[in-house]
Design a protein around this motif. Structure first.
Motif, short mmCIF file in Angstrom:
data_model
loop_
_atom_site.label_atom_id
_atom_site.label_comp_id
_atom_site.label_asym_id
_atom_site.label_seq_id
_atom_site.Cartn_x
_atom_site.Cartn_y
_atom_site.Cartn_z
N ILE A 97 0.90 -1.25 -0.11
CA ILE A 97 -0.08 0.05 0.16
C ILE A 97 0.82 1.16 0.04
O ILE A 97 0.59 2.21 -0.85
N GLU A 98 1.81 1.49 0.87
CA GLU A 98 2.70 2.58 1.06
C GLU A 98 3.48 2.85 -0.44
O GLU A 98 3.61 3.87 -0.66
N GLN A 99 3.83 1.68 -0.81
CA GLN A 99 4.72 1.68 -1.94
C GLN A 99 3.93 2.29 -3.40
O GLN A 99 4.35 3.22 -3.92
N PHE A 100 2.82 1.73 -3.42
CA PHE A 100 2.03 2.00 -4.68
C PHE A 100 1.47 3.33 -4.34
O PHE A 100 1.20 4.24 -5.31
N SER A 101 0.90 3.73 -3.23
CA SER A 101 0.30 5.03 -2.84
C SER A 101 1.25 6.32 -3.27
O SER A 101 0.99 7.17 -3.66
N ASP A 102 2.59 5.85 -2.65
CA ASP A 102 3.64 6.81 -2.98
C ASP A 102 3.69 7.30 -4.60
O ASP A 102 4.38 8.18 -4.87
N GLU A 103 3.61 6.09 -5.15
CA GLU A 103 3.78 6.41 -6.76
C GLU A 103 2.48 6.81 -7.41
O GLU A 103 2.40 6.97 -8.69
N GLY A 104 1.52 7.25 -6.70
CA GLY A 104 0.30 7.78 -7.18
C GLY A 104 -0.59 6.84 -7.60
O GLY A 104 -1.68 7.32 -8.18
N ILE A 105 -0.81 5.78 -7.28
CA ILE A 105 -1.53 4.59 -7.66
C ILE A 105 -2.78 4.38 -6.78
O ILE A 105 -2.36 4.41 -5.43
N ARG A 106 -4.15 4.61 -7.16
CA ARG A 106 -5.11 4.58 -6.25
C ARG A 106 -5.39 3.36 -5.80
O ARG A 106 -5.46 2.23 -6.87
N ILE A 107 -5.67 3.04 -4.44
CA ILE A 107 -5.71 1.41 -4.21
C ILE A 107 -7.22 1.54 -3.37
O ILE A 107 -7.70 2.33 -2.79
N TYR A 108 -7.74 0.28 -3.78
CA TYR A 108 -9.17 -0.17 -3.14
C TYR A 108 -8.78 -1.55 -2.61
O TYR A 108 -7.92 -2.36 -3.23
N LEU A 109 -9.32 -1.78 -1.50
CA LEU A 109 -9.12 -2.97 -0.77
C LEU A 109 -10.30 -3.52 -0.18
O LEU A 109 -11.09 -2.87 0.50
N VAL A 110 -10.52 -4.89 -0.67
CA VAL A 110 -11.77 -5.72 -0.11
C VAL A 110 -11.33 -6.20 0.89
O VAL A 110 -10.59 -7.37 0.70
N LEU A 111 -11.76 -6.41 2.20
CA LEU A 111 -11.33 -7.04 3.30
C LEU A 111 -12.53 -8.19 3.45
O LEU A 111 -13.47 -8.06 3.97
N HIS A 112 -12.11 -9.48 3.35
CA HIS A 112 -13.06 -10.59 3.32
C HIS A 112 -13.01 -11.13 5.00
O HIS A 112 -13.84 -12.06 5.27
N SER A 113 -12.08 -10.59 5.64
CA SER A 113 -11.98 -10.85 7.24
C SER A 113 -11.44 -9.75 7.80
O SER A 113 -10.48 -9.28 7.40
N THR A 114 -11.88 -9.51 8.91
CA THR A 114 -11.27 -8.36 9.64
C THR A 114 -10.98 -8.69 11.19
O THR A 114 -10.25 -7.82 11.89
N ALA A 115 -11.52 -9.71 11.64
CA ALA A 115 -11.36 -10.03 13.03
C ALA A 115 -9.79 -10.69 13.40
O ALA A 115 -9.07 -11.06 12.25
N ASP A 116 -9.26 -10.16 14.48
CA ASP A 116 -7.91 -10.42 14.71
C ASP A 116 -7.78 -12.10 14.61
O ASP A 116 -8.77 -12.99 15.08
N VAL A 117 -6.57 -12.61 13.97
CA VAL A 117 -6.22 -13.88 13.97
C VAL A 117 -5.24 -14.32 15.21
O VAL A 117 -4.30 -13.62 15.27
N VAL A 118 -5.78 -15.28 16.10
CA VAL A 118 -5.01 -15.79 17.16
C VAL A 118 -4.80 -17.27 17.00
O VAL A 118 -5.68 -17.99 17.20
N LYS A 119 -3.47 -17.54 16.84
CA LYS A 119 -3.54 -19.16 16.51
C LYS A 119 -2.17 -19.37 17.32
O LYS A 119 -1.49 -18.30 17.34
N PRO A 120 -1.90 -20.68 17.62
CA PRO A 120 -0.40 -20.94 18.38
C PRO A 120 0.71 -20.60 17.38
O PRO A 120 1.69 -20.25 17.92
N ASP A 121 0.49 -20.78 16.14
CA ASP A 121 1.72 -20.25 15.43
C ASP A 121 1.42 -19.21 14.34
O ASP A 121 2.45 -18.67 13.66
N PHE A 122 0.43 -18.13 14.61
CA PHE A 122 0.28 -17.27 13.88
C PHE A 122 -0.75 -16.19 14.49
O PHE A 122 -1.90 -16.60 14.84
N ASN A 123 -0.30 -14.79 14.74
CA ASN A 123 -1.34 -13.95 15.07
C ASN A 123 -1.09 -12.87 14.17
O ASN A 123 -0.13 -12.51 13.68
#
Length: 510
Positions: free
Chosen positions: A225-251
């Motif tokens: 996001i930072e890289q492309f927005s710095d270059e003037g590219i407009r970004i749209y983001l579709v979030l299919h999940s927003t809840a925090d992920v809390v797993k033994p091997d991944f947060n």
């Protein structure tokens, strides 16, 4: 106004908020909800803003996917006391700023001048309508719900060309089209370095990213996001999940990259829970509720009954069906157990499980678990499992055979279900678990009383006892489907992208 000491407006929504403006002109402190049209002039500097949560709008207009701001009663009480206890001189300082800003920016003359300047800026834009060159980051032509979601939207976009920047995949459900470029690896190792040169070589100036936590690490998304927005590219983001992920091997938590998300032109989410979660991260103005779409069936093909051993079932038994990828959280094991209990009172039932195996060991282990349970319960002749990944037309033809289609999910991180939309497209009554993933279809589906085996059994039992109401249920679902046609949503998405682009050009030309 002259007889009062304050204006209290715990409003759920405003177009402008004229009473608030009038109160300010009479030097009154204004306590008002911190969301709505009034926030053009009601700010922390000019008013006392009540905290709120997004909630489903309950209005006479009966619109689907309509939300309003539900003000916090507790915070309103705090602000009432604060204004009452604040020294008069301190109150006057804020009300003076409010009155000054109103008289400077919101007189009829000031508004007319802004309107005139906007028209002039539009007139000065070139006649040539340059359409955005849209890059679409997603899974594609793979057994993945987001790949299907993307294909439905892209196929109905009024775009000159969309470049699909897809994940590399070993298993494809269809041959890739000429506009598909496979350039990133799904998982948490790929830093997405191959995307930048490809975006540049294709002259992409607008980027839409389909995101799920399993696609790539949040830090890589942040950098993208930072890289492309710095270059003037407009970004749209579709979030299919927003809840925090809390797993033994991944947060993971989207909160950790909130400053980068604030740079996105528009974040599209699927549920009220998503809206409120992102609000808690400080993300409000660039977030929009954008529902999943649904197909509009134009008749159903004749399913290959002999292929699935259904010749002796159709027309002789009542079919209860389910649909979606075969994963533990989908509740298929619990549905099989509930079905076994239902046979005591309804011996003429048959269970049809159209649940494709998802790539990976977990899904195949669930398949074996279901098969073993069916054998143990003596249900081999009463249950049909279809675990192949079918084209939509074939799965719809099977689901259309059902008396009822059930989605007995146990738990999930996802914000919305794509599978349930296939059930709705099958034009049969749909019933699901009372989980937040189904909030966006709450206006149209039936709900189980809970997620346990006994709850699933009770919900199906009650439906079968009142099956004469199924036609009314199907009609409600048809009305909902028409309002969520993929074609309508694709048009809305494209108009959103074009509108934001036009606003940017107008501001640049002033």
């Amino acid at each position: 106004y002259q007889q009062c000491q304050a204006l209290i407006a715990p409003s759920r929504g405003e177009g402008f908020g004229l009473p608030m403006a009038e109160a300010m002109l009479f030097d009154l402190p204004v306590i008002v909800t911190g969301y709505g049209g009034q926030t053009d002039f009601c700010t922390d500097e000019t008013a006392w803003l009540i905290d709120y949560q997004f909630a489903r709008a309950q209005t006479h207009m009966n619109l689907y996917d309509s939300v309003w701001a539900e003000p916090s009663v507790d915070h309103l009480a705090e602000l009432l006391w604060e204004v009452f206890a604040t020294p008069t001189e301190t109150i006057r300082q804020r009300t003076a700023i409010a009155k000054q800003q109103l008289l400077a920016r919101f007189t009829w003359r000031a508004v007319a001048e802004r309107l005139q300047a906007t028209v002039q800026a539009l007139d000065q834009q070139p006649l040539f309508d340059k359409r955005p060159r849209l890059g679409w980051i997603s899974t594609w032509n793979t057994p993945c719900g987001i790949a299907t979601y993307s294909k439905y939207l892209v196929s109905h976009l009024d775009a000159a060309q969309v470049f699909i920047l897809a994940s590399r995949a070993a298993e494809l459900t269809a041959p890739d089209e000429s506009n598909v470029f496979r350039c990133w690896n799904q998982g948490w190792q790929d830093e997405l370095e191959d995307l930048r040169p490809l975006v540049k070589s294709l002259s992409i100036n607008t980027l839409l990213i389909q995101f799920n936590f399993g696609f790539f690490k949040l830090q890589f998304l942040k950098h993208l996001i930072e890289q492309f927005s710095d270059e003037g590219i407009r970004i749209y983001l579709v979030l299919h999940s927003t809840a925090d992920v809390v797993k033994p091997d991944f947060n993971a938590s989207l909160r950790t990259i909130a400053p980068a998300l604030d740079r996105v032109s528009r974040i599209l989410v699927h549920s009220l829970a998503d809206l409120n979660r992102l609000k808690s991260f400080g993300l409000i103005d660039n977030v929009t509720l954008f529902p999943h779409g649904v197909s509009q069936p134009e008749g159903f093909i004749a399913p290959p009954l002999s292929k699935w051993g259904l010749d002796a079932v159709v027309g002789r038994r009542q079919i209860i069906a389910s649909y979606g990828f075969l994963l533990p959280h989908k509740g298929i094991v619990q549905l099989i157990e509930a079905f076994s209990g239902l046979l005591v009172e309804f011996p003429n039932l048959h269970l049809l499980l159209v649940n494709a195996c998802y790539p990976g060991m977990e899904s195949h282990a669930e398949q074996a678990r279901c098969q073993n349970l069916i054998t143990q319960l003596g249900l081999t002749a009463r249950v049909t499992m279809v675990n192949d990944f079918l084209v939509n037309e074939e799965s719809l033809s099977l689901l259309n055979l059902a008396e009822l289609i059930v989605f007995p999910y146990q738990n999930t991180q996802e914000s919305a279900s794509g599978a349930i939309r296939q059930g709705l497209a099958a034009d049969r009554p749909v019933m699901c678990s009372p989980l937040s993933i189904f909030d966006d279809v709450a206006d149209t589906v039936l709900f189980l009383p809970g997620v346990s085996v006994s709850d699933i059994q009770q919900g199906i039992h009650d439906f079968l006892k009142t099956a004469d109401q199924s036609e009314a249920q199907i009609e409600r679902q048809r009305q909902w489907r028409q309002a969520h046609d993929w074609r309508l949503l694709a048009r809305r998405l494209w108009n959103m992208i074009r509108g934001i682009e036009a606003n940017a050009l107008t501001r640049m030309s002033r």
